[in-house]
Design a protein around this motif. Structure first.
Motif, PDB file in Angstrom:
ATOM      1  N   ASN A 117     117.727  -9.766   7.372  1.00 45.47           N
ATOM      2  CA  ASN A 117     118.856  -9.241   6.594  1.00 45.47           C
ATOM      3  C   ASN A 117     119.275 -10.104   5.415  1.00 45.47           C
ATOM      4  O   ASN A 117     120.453 -10.128   5.045  1.00 45.47           O
ATOM      5  CB  ASN A 117     120.061  -8.978   7.509  1.00 45.47           C
ATOM      6  N   CYS A 118     118.346 -10.833   4.835  1.00 43.18           N
ATOM      7  CA  CYS A 118     118.677 -11.595   3.630  1.00 43.18           C
ATOM      8  C   CYS A 118     118.776 -10.643   2.439  1.00 43.18           C
ATOM      9  O   CYS A 118     118.128  -9.597   2.397  1.00 43.18           O
ATOM     10  CB  CYS A 118     117.625 -12.663   3.354  1.00 43.18           C
ATOM     11  N   ILE A 119     119.588 -11.033   1.491  1.00 45.17           N
ATOM     12  CA  ILE A 119     119.809 -10.237   0.286  1.00 45.17           C
ATOM     13  C   ILE A 119     119.398 -11.091  -0.906  1.00 45.17           C
ATOM     14  O   ILE A 119     119.773 -12.261  -0.998  1.00 45.17           O
ATOM     15  CB  ILE A 119     121.295  -9.841   0.162  1.00 45.17           C
ATOM     16  N   PHE A 120     118.647 -10.493  -1.809  1.00 46.80           N
ATOM     17  CA  PHE A 120     118.184 -11.216  -2.997  1.00 46.80           C
ATOM     18  C   PHE A 120     119.079 -10.862  -4.176  1.00 46.80           C
ATOM     19  O   PHE A 120     119.302  -9.690  -4.465  1.00 46.80           O
ATOM     20  CB  PHE A 120     116.728 -10.858  -3.291  1.00 46.80           C
ATOM     21  N   LEU A 121     119.588 -11.881  -4.844  1.00 46.40           N
ATOM     22  CA  LEU A 121     120.542 -11.704  -5.932  1.00 46.40           C
ATOM     23  C   LEU A 121     119.908 -12.073  -7.268  1.00 46.40           C
ATOM     24  O   LEU A 121     119.389 -13.176  -7.436  1.00 46.40           O
ATOM     25  CB  LEU A 121     121.772 -12.591  -5.697  1.00 46.40           C
ATOM     26  N   ASP A 122     119.972 -11.127  -8.190  1.00 47.51           N
ATOM     27  CA  ASP A 122     119.566 -11.388  -9.569  1.00 47.51           C
ATOM     28  C   ASP A 122     120.822 -11.863 -10.303  1.00 47.51           C
ATOM     29  O   ASP A 122     121.709 -11.075 -10.614  1.00 47.51           O
ATOM     30  CB  ASP A 122     119.003 -10.126 -10.212  1.00 47.51           C
ATOM     31  N   ARG A 123     120.893 -13.169 -10.560  1.00 44.65           N
ATOM     32  CA  ARG A 123     122.103 -13.753 -11.136  1.00 44.65           C
ATOM     33  C   ARG A 123     122.340 -13.346 -12.587  1.00 44.65           C
ATOM     34  O   ARG A 123     123.421 -13.530 -13.114  1.00 44.65           O
ATOM     35  CB  ARG A 123     122.039 -15.280 -11.028  1.00 44.65           C
ATOM     36  N   GLU A 124     121.335 -12.754 -13.215  1.00 43.76           N
ATOM     37  CA  GLU A 124     121.465 -12.330 -14.613  1.00 43.76           C
ATOM     38  C   GLU A 124     121.951 -10.882 -14.745  1.00 43.76           C
ATOM     39  O   GLU A 124     122.302 -10.448 -15.824  1.00 43.76           O
ATOM     40  CB  GLU A 124     120.108 -12.469 -15.328  1.00 43.76           C
ATOM     41  N   ASP A 125     121.932 -10.125 -13.655  1.00 48.61           N
ATOM     42  CA  ASP A 125     122.234  -8.701 -13.691  1.00 48.61           C
ATOM     43  C   ASP A 125     123.550  -8.433 -12.965  1.00 48.61           C
ATOM     44  O   ASP A 125     123.626  -8.531 -11.738  1.00 48.61           O
ATOM     45  CB  ASP A 125     121.073  -7.938 -13.033  1.00 48.61           C
ATOM     46  N   LEU A 126     124.580  -8.095 -13.710  1.00 43.09           N
ATOM     47  CA  LEU A 126     125.909  -7.852 -13.155  1.00 43.09           C
ATOM     48  C   LEU A 126     125.898  -6.709 -12.137  1.00 43.09           C
ATOM     49  O   LEU A 126     126.512  -6.799 -11.083  1.00 43.09           O
ATOM     50  CB  LEU A 126     126.913  -7.555 -14.272  1.00 43.09           C
ATOM     51  N   ARG A 127     125.169  -5.649 -12.455  1.00 40.42           N
ATOM     52  CA  ARG A 127     125.085  -4.505 -11.539  1.00 40.42           C
ATOM     53  C   ARG A 127     124.434  -4.927 -10.214  1.00 40.42           C
ATOM     54  O   ARG A 127     124.863  -4.514  -9.145  1.00 40.42           O
ATOM     55  CB  ARG A 127     124.297  -3.364 -12.176  1.00 40.42           C
ATOM     56  N   ALA A 128     123.395  -5.753 -10.286  1.00 43.87           N
ATOM     57  CA  ALA A 128     122.740  -6.249  -9.068  1.00 43.87           C
ATOM     58  C   ALA A 128     123.704  -7.115  -8.259  1.00 43.87           C
ATOM     59  O   ALA A 128     123.678  -7.098  -7.029  1.00 43.87           O
ATOM     60  CB  ALA A 128     121.487  -7.043  -9.428  1.00 43.87           C
ATOM     61  N   MET A 130     126.938  -6.696  -8.090  1.00 43.96           N
ATOM     62  CA  MET A 130     127.839  -5.759  -7.405  1.00 43.96           C
ATOM     63  C   MET A 130     127.141  -5.138  -6.193  1.00 43.96           C
ATOM     64  O   MET A 130     127.747  -4.987  -5.141  1.00 43.96           O
ATOM     65  CB  MET A 130     128.315  -4.660  -8.368  1.00 43.96           C
ATOM     66  N   GLN A 131     125.871  -4.797  -6.356  1.00 46.50           N
ATOM     67  CA  GLN A 131     125.104  -4.224  -5.246  1.00 46.50           C
ATOM     68  C   GLN A 131     124.966  -5.231  -4.108  1.00 46.50           C
ATOM     69  O   GLN A 131     125.031  -4.875  -2.932  1.00 46.50           O
ATOM     70  CB  GLN A 131     123.728  -3.752  -5.724  1.00 46.50           C
ATOM     71  N   MET A 132     124.784  -6.503  -4.455  1.00 46.83           N
ATOM     72  CA  MET A 132     124.682  -7.549  -3.442  1.00 46.83           C
ATOM     73  C   MET A 132     125.973  -7.617  -2.632  1.00 46.83           C
ATOM     74  O   MET A 132     125.945  -7.706  -1.407  1.00 46.83           O
ATOM     75  CB  MET A 132     124.405  -8.905  -4.102  1.00 46.83           C
ATOM     76  N   ILE A 133     127.105  -7.546  -3.293  1.00 48.58           N
ATOM     77  CA  ILE A 133     128.393  -7.577  -2.597  1.00 48.58           C
ATOM     78  C   ILE A 133     128.519  -6.384  -1.656  1.00 48.58           C
ATOM     79  O   ILE A 133     128.917  -6.527  -0.495  1.00 48.58           O
ATOM     80  CB  ILE A 133     129.563  -7.613  -3.618  1.00 48.58           C
ATOM     81  N   LEU A 134     128.129  -5.194  -2.132  1.00 49.44           N
ATOM     82  CA  LEU A 134     128.207  -3.995  -1.293  1.00 49.44           C
ATOM     83  C   LEU A 134     127.275  -4.098  -0.085  1.00 49.44           C
ATOM     84  O   LEU A 134     127.635  -3.687   1.026  1.00 49.44           O
ATOM     85  CB  LEU A 134     127.877  -2.749  -2.123  1.00 49.44           C
ATOM     86  N   THR A 135     126.090  -4.658  -0.284  1.00 47.69           N
ATOM     87  CA  THR A 135     125.146  -4.829   0.821  1.00 47.69           C
ATOM     88  C   THR A 135     125.677  -5.847   1.823  1.00 47.69           C
ATOM     89  O   THR A 135     125.539  -5.663   3.040  1.00 47.69           O
ATOM     90  CB  THR A 135     123.757  -5.238   0.301  1.00 47.69           C
ATOM     91  N   CYS A 136     126.284  -6.918   1.337  1.00 44.88           N
ATOM     92  CA  CYS A 136     126.916  -7.898   2.234  1.00 44.88           C
ATOM     93  C   CYS A 136     127.998  -7.229   3.075  1.00 44.88           C
ATOM     94  O   CYS A 136     128.067  -7.446   4.292  1.00 44.88           O
ATOM     95  CB  CYS A 136     127.548  -9.041   1.437  1.00 44.88           C
ATOM     96  N   SER A 167     132.002 -13.946  -4.951  1.00 49.69           N
ATOM     97  CA  SER A 167     131.260 -14.483  -3.808  1.00 49.69           C
ATOM     98  C   SER A 167     132.021 -14.373  -2.488  1.00 49.69           C
ATOM     99  O   SER A 167     131.402 -14.317  -1.428  1.00 49.69           O
ATOM    100  CB  SER A 167     130.845 -15.930  -4.068  1.00 49.69           C
ATOM    101  N   LEU A 168     133.337 -14.306  -2.550  1.00 50.18           N
ATOM    102  CA  LEU A 168     134.131 -14.161  -1.330  1.00 50.18           C
ATOM    103  C   LEU A 168     134.605 -12.721  -1.106  1.00 50.18           C
ATOM    104  O   LEU A 168     135.314 -12.434  -0.154  1.00 50.18           O
ATOM    105  CB  LEU A 168     135.321 -15.117  -1.357  1.00 50.18           C
ATOM    106  N   LYS A 169     134.206 -11.837  -1.990  1.00 48.71           N
ATOM    107  CA  LYS A 169     134.599 -10.433  -1.918  1.00 48.71           C
ATOM    108  C   LYS A 169     134.228  -9.771  -0.579  1.00 48.71           C
ATOM    109  O   LYS A 169     135.016  -8.988  -0.048  1.00 48.71           O
ATOM    110  CB  LYS A 169     133.942  -9.693  -3.072  1.00 48.71           C
ATOM    111  N   PRO A 170     133.035 -10.071  -0.005  1.00 48.20           N
ATOM    112  CA  PRO A 170     132.713  -9.444   1.293  1.00 48.20           C
ATOM    113  C   PRO A 170     133.757  -9.744   2.371  1.00 48.20           C
ATOM    114  O   PRO A 170     134.090  -8.867   3.175  1.00 48.20           O
ATOM    115  CB  PRO A 170     131.349 -10.043   1.653  1.00 48.20           C
TER     116      PRO A 170
END
Length: 190
Positions: A117-128, A130-136, A167-170
């Protein structure tokens, strides 16, 4: 020499666990939680194997305070490439990590990371981001803890870097407990 031993340990781990990985990959759709638990135990053993090769001894304080019956958000500093192996081999609950997108390109390693269940974050892509936060949030709601280093990169000093936005949004969105994690001494190992 130490780097060579670590790489050798990774290769041995990947070769010996490939059959198990393939079985878990097939079973994952119907038995996600069981596959995640088996994968996490396997990865933790692999990381302990690497820690043995590096001569690393870990001391964990406060693990008994982490609730085992609910998902949490682990929030840690990040000092070294060995932070994740040490953290992953010591977390007491099913846990996925947030990792930079570049790790996704590493065969075998990224395969196992997906299973746990690891999530990969593209630090250059704002939309990605947001998706990372939703997946978390989704993972936490399904009972999987998440581990994040809110600095976003390794700090090469004793000072914490500023936390990345969101980063603390989840934890805010799920109401889960935040478990602060301090990792020390890993920058001196390699």
């Amino acid at each position: 020499m130490l780097t060579f031993l670590v790489l050798l340990a990774f290769v041995i781990f990947f070769i010996t666990t490939l059959p198990l990985y393939l079985v878990l990959l097939i079973l994952q759709k119907k038995h996600r939680r069981l596959c995640s638990a088996i994968a996490q135990k396997t990865v933790a053993i692999g990381f302990r194997f690497i820690m043995f090769f590096t001569g690393t001894r870990t001391v964990v304080l406060g693990r008994e305070n982490v609730p085992k019956d609910q998902a949490v958000l682990y929030v840690a500093n990040h000092r070294s490439l060995l932070d994740t192996p040490i953290a992953y081999s010591t977390v007491p609950t099913l846990t996925g990590f947030v990792a930079k997108i570049e790790v996704k390109k590493i065969p075998f390693l990224s395969w196992w990371m997906r299973l746990v269940n690891c999530i990969f974050l593209d630090r250059e892509d704002l939309r990605a981001g947001m998706q990372m936060i939703l997946t978390c949030i989704e993972n936490i709601n399904q009972g999987y803890s998440m581990f994040i280093s809110p600095e976003g990169t390794r700090s090469h000093t004793e000072e914490l870097l500023p936390f990345k936005e969101g980063s603390l949004k989840p934890a805010v969105k799920t109401g889960c407990l935040v478990i602060p994690v301090a990792i020390s001494g890993t920058d001196e190992i390699l």
